[in-house]
Design an enzyme around this catalytic site. Structure first.
Site, mmCIF file in Angstrom:
data_model
loop_
_atom_site.group_PDB
_atom_site.id
_atom_site.type_symbol
_atom_site.label_atom_id
_atom_site.label_comp_id
_atom_site.label_asym_id
_atom_site.label_seq_id
_atom_site.Cartn_x
_atom_site.Cartn_y
_atom_site.Cartn_z
ATOM 1 N N ASP A 180 41.334 26.545 37.911
ATOM 2 C CA ASP A 180 41.223 27.838 37.235
ATOM 3 C C ASP A 180 39.929 27.929 36.424
ATOM 4 O O ASP A 180 39.728 27.183 35.475
ATOM 5 C CB ASP A 180 42.455 27.962 36.321
ATOM 6 C CG ASP A 180 42.559 29.303 35.645
ATOM 7 O OD1 ASP A 180 41.690 30.156 35.859
ATOM 8 O OD2 ASP A 180 43.524 29.483 34.883
ATOM 9 N N ASP A 187 45.767 38.442 35.329
ATOM 10 C CA ASP A 187 47.159 37.991 35.275
ATOM 11 C C ASP A 187 48.141 39.167 35.358
ATOM 12 O O ASP A 187 47.918 40.211 34.756
ATOM 13 C CB ASP A 187 47.436 37.263 33.960
ATOM 14 C CG ASP A 187 46.609 36.002 33.842
ATOM 15 O OD1 ASP A 187 45.501 35.967 34.393
ATOM 16 O OD2 ASP A 187 47.071 35.065 33.174
HETATM 17 C C1 GAL Z 1 45.155 31.871 33.330
HETATM 18 C C2 GAL Z 1 45.747 32.066 34.704
HETATM 19 C C3 GAL Z 1 47.250 31.926 34.570
HETATM 20 C C4 GAL Z 1 47.571 30.552 34.004
HETATM 21 C C5 GAL Z 1 46.815 30.314 32.697
HETATM 22 C C6 GAL Z 1 46.971 28.897 32.202
HETATM 23 O O1 GAL Z 1 43.829 31.990 33.400
HETATM 24 O O2 GAL Z 1 45.394 33.316 35.200
HETATM 25 O O3 GAL Z 1 47.849 32.118 35.832
HETATM 26 O O4 GAL Z 1 47.250 29.564 34.941
HETATM 27 O O5 GAL Z 1 45.448 30.577 32.862
HETATM 28 O O6 GAL Z 1 46.305 28.681 30.996
#
Ligand code: GAL
Length: 378
Positions: free
Chosen positions: A120, A180
């Site tokens: 990510d 998200d």
């Molecule tokens: C975000 C992501 C979420 C989750 C989160 C964890 O950026 O879009 O799905 O993984 O980070 O911190």
């Protein structure tokens, strides 16, 4: 298909939750319906703060027997285990990332027996150029390949920098197309100026069909079915059973990964029936691997469709409005099908509806998607 810890638990995860989830997936029939992956999202790491100051190790308070134990546990039950990291010094929730340690981390994940990595970059590389993003995702993809273990690679970047255009070329198997999801079917605007609801996500995917296919999928984000507004992490007030069914139907026909995001303990009978509808899942798992296109867009009344491997077509009649509507599917005009007679099956009623000539008309409730399979009636 599987489950991911983020949408309900956020980083409040531990070994018991993962083991209970695996057991629950077996006993509830979800595993046998196809939900194989159990993905640990952010929050398994011991340290918060920069990777330059801390090693990447699991938090032994949360995971006393470590990640390998859980991978072995999942494998013994015929399932797979996923893990989370990112190319930054820190991850989105502020834990140590993989920056500068891609090879060592990939090796460590492989040695644990991990089968899926969500990598990510949306927080650490929010402003990064395509060039930099290709580099950082490419580095981890290569490191995973060098590890010798087949690991599904999710390049997660919230749909920025047109990742669908280049994700496949850097070895990604899936990429998010949007920010998200929140636990909402249709929130006016973006909740908190950021989150996407179900309809936002569907809109975002229109026109991106060509980028999705076998082994490289447009990811509409994890499912919200079963959250009912009670997530410990996600914002949103929940959706009705009809809306959750529509969400599931659309993610399926659009060939998005199907990752359950709720706590399995909280699922109602209706939630389980939704998640286990075999005829809907079959659209998602169809061998052609196509993402449905939007063929009709008449304001709030929209028709999505795609061909299936056996020569039939899957169709969604989506009513986004606040009222019940009569929707008409014109086989020739809308979909350009050559068939003179068309057999229609309803995938929620599990019923053949008969044979029709030019068109099929249905009453579609507010926020409902009528899901059909149509085939030549000759
Ligand atoms: C975000 C992501 C979420 C989750 C989160 C964890 O950026 O879009 O799905 O993984 O980070 O911190």
């Amino acid at each position: 298909m599987g489950w991911s810890s983020w949408n309900y638990y956020g980083d409040r995860i531990n070994e018991k939750i993962i083991i209970d989830t695996i057991d629950n997936m077996v006993s509830s029939g979800l595993r046998d319906a196809g939900y194989i992956y159990v993905n640990i999202d952010d929050g398994w790491q011991k340290y918060k703060g920069s990777r330059a100051d801390h090693p990447l190790v699991f938090d032994e308070k949360k995971f006393p027997r470590g990640i390998k134990y859980l991978a072995d546990y999942a494998h013994a039950k015929g399932m797979k285990l996923g893990i989370y990291s990112g190319p930054g010094n820190t991850t989105c929730a502020g834990y140590t990332g993989s920056q500068g340690n891609e090879k060592a981390d990939a090796k460590m994940f492989a040695s644990w027996g991990v089968d899926h990595l969500k990598y990510d970059s949306c927080c650490s590389h929010q402003q990064a150029s395509q060039k930099v993003l290709k580099q950082v995702f490419g580095d981890m993809s290569q490191a995973l390949q060098a590890s010798g273990r087949p690991v599904v690679f999710h390049a997660c970047h919230c749909g920025w920098q047109n990742i669908w255009q280049w994700g496949n070329s850097v070895g990604a198997n899936q990429w998010r197309i949007g920010q998200d999801i929140s636990d909402d079917f249709n929130y006016p605007g973006n909740r908190e100026g950021y989150y996407f609801d179900v309809l936002d996500m569907i809109d975002r995917g229109v026109g991106l069909e060509q980028y999705s296919g076998k082994g490289h999928w447009n990811d509409y984000d994890m499912l919200i079915i079963g959250l009912h507004g009670h997530s410990k992490e996600l914002v949103g007030t929940g959706a009705s059973d009809t809306e959750y069914r529509t969400h599931f139907s659309m993610w399926s026909i659009l060939s998005s990964p199907l990752l359950i995001g709720a706590s399995l303990d909280n699922l109602t009978k209706e939630d389980l029936d939704t998640l286990k509808n075999k005829e809907i899942i079959a659209l998602n798992q169809d061998a052609l691997g196509l993402q449905a296109k939007r063929y009709v867009s008449n304001g709030d009344l929209q028709i999505f469709a795609k061909p299936l491997a056996d020569g039939s077509w899957a169709v969604a009649l989506l009513n986004r409005s606040g009222q019940t509507a009569h929707m008409t599917l014109n086989f020739h005009q809308d979909l350009d099908l050559p068939w003179t007679k068309v057999m229609v099956r309803d995938l929620w009623q599990h019923k053949d509806l008969g044979t029709f000539g030019d068109s099929y008309q249905a009453e579609v409730q507010s926020h409902e998607a009528k899901m059909l399979v149509i085939r030549s009636g000759w």
